[in-house]
Design an enzyme around this catalytic site. Structure first.
Site, PDB file in Angstrom:
ATOM      1  N   ASP A  65       0.853  -1.191   0.000  1.00 36.22           N
ATOM      2  CA  ASP A  65       0.000   0.000   0.000  1.00 36.22           C
ATOM      3  C   ASP A  65       0.881   1.231   0.000  1.00 36.22           C
ATOM      4  O   ASP A  65       2.024   1.188   0.480  1.00 36.22           O
ATOM      5  CB  ASP A  65      -0.919   0.016   1.229  1.00 36.22           C
ATOM      6  CG  ASP A  65      -2.085   0.973   1.008  1.00 36.22           C
ATOM      7  OD1 ASP A  65      -3.079   0.577   0.390  1.00 36.22           O
ATOM      8  OD2 ASP A  65      -1.967   2.150   1.406  1.00 36.22           O
ATOM      9  N   TYR A 141      -3.194  12.261   2.849  1.00 36.94           N
ATOM     10  CA  TYR A 141      -3.548  11.306   3.911  1.00 36.94           C
ATOM     11  C   TYR A 141      -2.827  11.635   5.218  1.00 36.94           C
ATOM     12  O   TYR A 141      -3.385  11.481   6.306  1.00 36.94           O
ATOM     13  CB  TYR A 141      -3.210   9.866   3.480  1.00 36.94           C
ATOM     14  CG  TYR A 141      -4.167   9.342   2.434  1.00 36.94           C
ATOM     15  CD1 TYR A 141      -5.444   8.920   2.789  1.00 36.94           C
ATOM     16  CD2 TYR A 141      -3.808   9.281   1.093  1.00 36.94           C
ATOM     17  CE1 TYR A 141      -6.339   8.449   1.842  1.00 36.94           C
ATOM     18  CE2 TYR A 141      -4.697   8.814   0.129  1.00 36.94           C
ATOM     19  CZ  TYR A 141      -5.957   8.397   0.505  1.00 36.94           C
ATOM     20  OH  TYR A 141      -6.843   7.942  -0.436  1.00 36.94           O
TER      21      TYR A 141
HETATM   22  O1  CP3 Z   1      -3.296  -4.842  -6.729  1.00 35.41           O
HETATM   23  C1  CP3 Z   1      -2.751  -3.729  -6.548  1.00 35.41           C
HETATM   24  O2  CP3 Z   1      -3.025  -2.718  -7.245  1.00 35.41           O
HETATM   25  C2  CP3 Z   1      -1.609  -3.620  -5.544  1.00 35.41           C
HETATM   26  C3  CP3 Z   1      -1.949  -3.235  -4.230  1.00 35.41           C
HETATM   27  C4  CP3 Z   1      -2.395  -1.825  -3.874  1.00 35.41           C
HETATM   28  C5  CP3 Z   1      -3.224  -1.584  -2.761  1.00 35.41           C
HETATM   29  N1  CP3 Z   1      -3.312  -0.240  -2.577  1.00 35.41           N
HETATM   30  C6  CP3 Z   1      -3.850  -2.638  -1.920  1.00 35.41           C
HETATM   31  C7  CP3 Z   1      -4.982  -2.292  -1.053  1.00 35.41           C
HETATM   32  C8  CP3 Z   1      -2.035  -0.581  -4.416  1.00 35.41           C
HETATM   33  C9  CP3 Z   1      -1.212  -0.248  -5.651  1.00 35.41           C
HETATM   34  C10 CP3 Z   1      -2.619   0.411  -3.563  1.00 35.41           C
HETATM   35  C11 CP3 Z   1      -2.425   1.858  -3.777  1.00 35.41           C
HETATM   36  C12 CP3 Z   1      -3.184   2.814  -2.951  1.00 35.41           C
HETATM   37  N2  CP3 Z   1      -3.487   2.721  -1.614  1.00 35.41           N
HETATM   38  C13 CP3 Z   1      -3.650   4.073  -3.411  1.00 35.41           C
HETATM   39  C14 CP3 Z   1      -3.434   4.632  -4.799  1.00 35.41           C
HETATM   40  C15 CP3 Z   1      -4.326   4.029  -5.812  1.00 35.41           C
HETATM   41  C16 CP3 Z   1      -5.800   4.321  -5.636  1.00 35.41           C
HETATM   42  O3  CP3 Z   1      -6.544   3.341  -5.488  1.00 35.41           O
HETATM   43  O4  CP3 Z   1      -6.181   5.490  -5.689  1.00 35.41           O
HETATM   44  C17 CP3 Z   1      -4.303   4.696  -2.344  1.00 35.41           C
HETATM   45  C18 CP3 Z   1      -4.968   6.062  -2.374  1.00 35.41           C
HETATM   46  C19 CP3 Z   1      -4.177   3.842  -1.205  1.00 35.41           C
HETATM   47  C20 CP3 Z   1      -4.657   4.096   0.180  1.00 35.41           C
HETATM   48  C21 CP3 Z   1      -5.689   3.113   0.587  1.00 35.41           C
HETATM   49  N3  CP3 Z   1      -5.432   1.779   0.846  1.00 35.41           N
HETATM   50  C22 CP3 Z   1      -7.063   3.333   0.777  1.00 35.41           C
HETATM   51  C23 CP3 Z   1      -7.767   4.664   0.567  1.00 35.41           C
HETATM   52  C24 CP3 Z   1      -7.620   2.120   1.157  1.00 35.41           C
HETATM   53  C25 CP3 Z   1      -9.045   1.868   1.578  1.00 35.41           C
HETATM   54  C26 CP3 Z   1      -9.956   1.865   0.433  1.00 35.41           C
HETATM   55  C27 CP3 Z   1     -10.260   0.457   0.016  1.00 35.41           C
HETATM   56  O5  CP3 Z   1     -10.214   0.170  -1.197  1.00 35.41           O
HETATM   57  O6  CP3 Z   1     -10.553  -0.335   0.916  1.00 35.41           O
HETATM   58  C28 CP3 Z   1      -6.587   1.140   1.167  1.00 35.41           C
HETATM   59  C29 CP3 Z   1      -6.721  -0.293   1.512  1.00 35.41           C
HETATM   60  C30 CP3 Z   1      -6.260  -1.278   0.485  1.00 35.41           C
HETATM   61  N4  CP3 Z   1      -5.111  -1.198  -0.231  1.00 35.41           N
HETATM   62  C31 CP3 Z   1      -6.919  -2.477   0.123  1.00 35.41           C
HETATM   63  C32 CP3 Z   1      -6.137  -3.120  -0.830  1.00 35.41           C
HETATM   64  C33 CP3 Z   1      -6.383  -4.456  -1.485  1.00 35.41           C
HETATM   65  C34 CP3 Z   1      -8.224  -3.008   0.742  1.00 35.41           C
HETATM   66  C35 CP3 Z   1      -7.988  -3.443   2.145  1.00 35.41           C
HETATM   67  C36 CP3 Z   1      -8.465  -4.818   2.467  1.00 35.41           C
HETATM   68  O7  CP3 Z   1      -8.268  -5.792   1.704  1.00 35.41           O
HETATM   69  O8  CP3 Z   1      -9.031  -4.958   3.567  1.00 35.41           O
END
Ligand code: CP3
Length: 336
Positions: A65, A141
């Site tokens: 992340d 963030y």
């Molecule tokens: O498969 C992929 O793309 C690789 C993994 C990846 C994740 N986050 C896993 C994740 C990548 C490249 C990210 C980038 C990320 N993280 C961004 C930039 C890209 C975008 O989507 O805008 C941002 C802003 C974040 C911050 C973040 N992480 C947020 C806002 C959240 C919660 C929102 C959500 O989708 O739940 C996360 C959590 C997150 N990061 C999850 C995953 C698979 C979900 C958490 C879970 O599985 O419980």
């Protein structure tokens, strides 16, 4: 990535590892928290590889992340189920004293181990992409301490304390160079810089907080790794895209779903690889919307260097079958 037009184009999806996959949910349940999941190489490597095994994408993206960077600068980061990220917010410039100057690489070590593990198991022809958050998006963030719709806390902070905000951005530039350089040393072939919140800035702020920091990261990274390949994804940057691509020197420009691919194909430099930009909701909907979405992108970008992707991350409610259909549609296009 090398700047040649190939047809069908290579394809991968942002957030291709994630909650729409039952096998992801199964291993996600094994970790005590989302951050621990990211910091457990066996689980993170498995999550990275799952979409490759199931779909055979042309690239894998490291499972991690963007918020591991604030975590490794000493800021408290957690993910609440269903609520998104929670950070101990930076409300005033004095709070910067709580952050370290450089990344705690002992905290990040499992991520480099994940890269090494993935490299061992990944098919030779599949590329591995590393990533980081762009300084502006990380600052959003770090200052708000959570997701907000308009990033008002970071924007207010930047207006009130421009010099101190510049210091934060500069520090994030430096640590991002270190972090991406180490990902490359561990084995990733390209890196993507996610600027999810680029689109909320007025034009006068965009250059200072989005373009200039990413340009500095690209220059710094290539000083360490000549020829480092960088994908920029300034979401919502719209009419800034042309200038952003030239000024940052990125190899690949990620287009979000609001960008008309026809406009992009016509307007952006011929040697710039374009990535994108199917609407994640068209993939979730399937049927005619998916068929038309893919078709429009191909008619606009065929003949240009292009990497097929979504215009933002895949949505958790996306049926797995739609991803299979989309891949068939993308690859079948070669025969037409
Ligand atoms: O498969 C992929 O793309 C690789 C993994 C990846 C994740 N986050 C896993 C994740 C990548 C490249 C990210 C980038 C990320 N993280 C961004 C930039 C890209 C975008 O989507 O805008 C941002 C802003 C974040 C911050 C973040 N992480 C947020 C806002 C959240 C919660 C929102 C959500 O989708 O739940 C996360 C959590 C997150 N990061 C999850 C995953 C698979 C979900 C958490 C879970 O599985 O419980």
């Amino acid at each position: 990535m090398e700047g040649e037009a190939t047809f069908p184009p290579p394809v991968w999806l942002m957030r291709q590892a994630g909650r729409y996959l039952p096998e992801y949910l199964a291993i996600r349940a094994k970790a005590s928290s989302f951050l621990n999941f990211c910091y457990t190489p066996v689980l993170a490597a498995e999550a990275t590889l799952q979409p490759i095994r199931r779909f055979g994408f042309d690239a894998a993206i490291l499972f991690s992340d963007i918020l591991v960077v604030p975590d490794a600068l000493g800021q408290k980061v957690s993910f609440e189920q269903g609520e998104g990220p929670k950070l101990d917010p930076i409300v005033a410039p004095e709070d910067f004293a709580k952050l370290t100057e450089t990344l705690d690489f002992s905290r990040l070590a499992p991520i480099f181990e994940t890269i090494e593990r993935v490299k061992q198991d990944l098919p030779k022809e599949t590329a591995l992409i590393g990533f980081c958050g762009a300084p502006w998006t990380l600052a959003c963030y770090m200052i708000a301490g959570k997701s907000t719709p308009d990033q008002a806390p970071a924007r207010l902070f930047a207006y009130r304390y421009p010099d101190q905000f510049q210091h934060l951005i500069d520090r994030l530039v430096d640590v991002s160079i270190d972090y991406l350089a180490k990902q490359i040393e561990a084995g990733v072939e390209a890196v993507q810089i996610f600027d999810t919140w680029a689109g909320v800035l007025p034009a006068a702020e965009f250059e200072r907080w989005c373009t200039a920091p990413v340009a500095a990261i690209v220059t710094g990274l290539r000083r360490r790794h000549k020829g480092a390949r960088v994908i920029g994804f300034p979401k919502g940057a719209a009419l800034h895209l042309k200038d952003y691509a030239v000024r940052t020197g990125i190899n690949v420009l990620g287009l979000d779903s609001t960008i008309d691919p026809e406009w992009a194909g016509r307007t952006l430099e011929r040697n710039l690889v374009l990535q994108g930009n199917l609407d994640p909701l068209a993939l979730a909907a399937g049927g005619a919307a998916l068929e038309r979405g893919v078709g429009d992108i191909f008619s606009a970008l065929r003949g240009r260097p292009h990497i097929f992707n979504l215009g933002h991350g895949i949505l958790p409610q996306t049926p797995v079958d739609h991803v299979t259909l989309m891949l068939e549609r993308v690859r079948r296009s070669a025969a037409q």
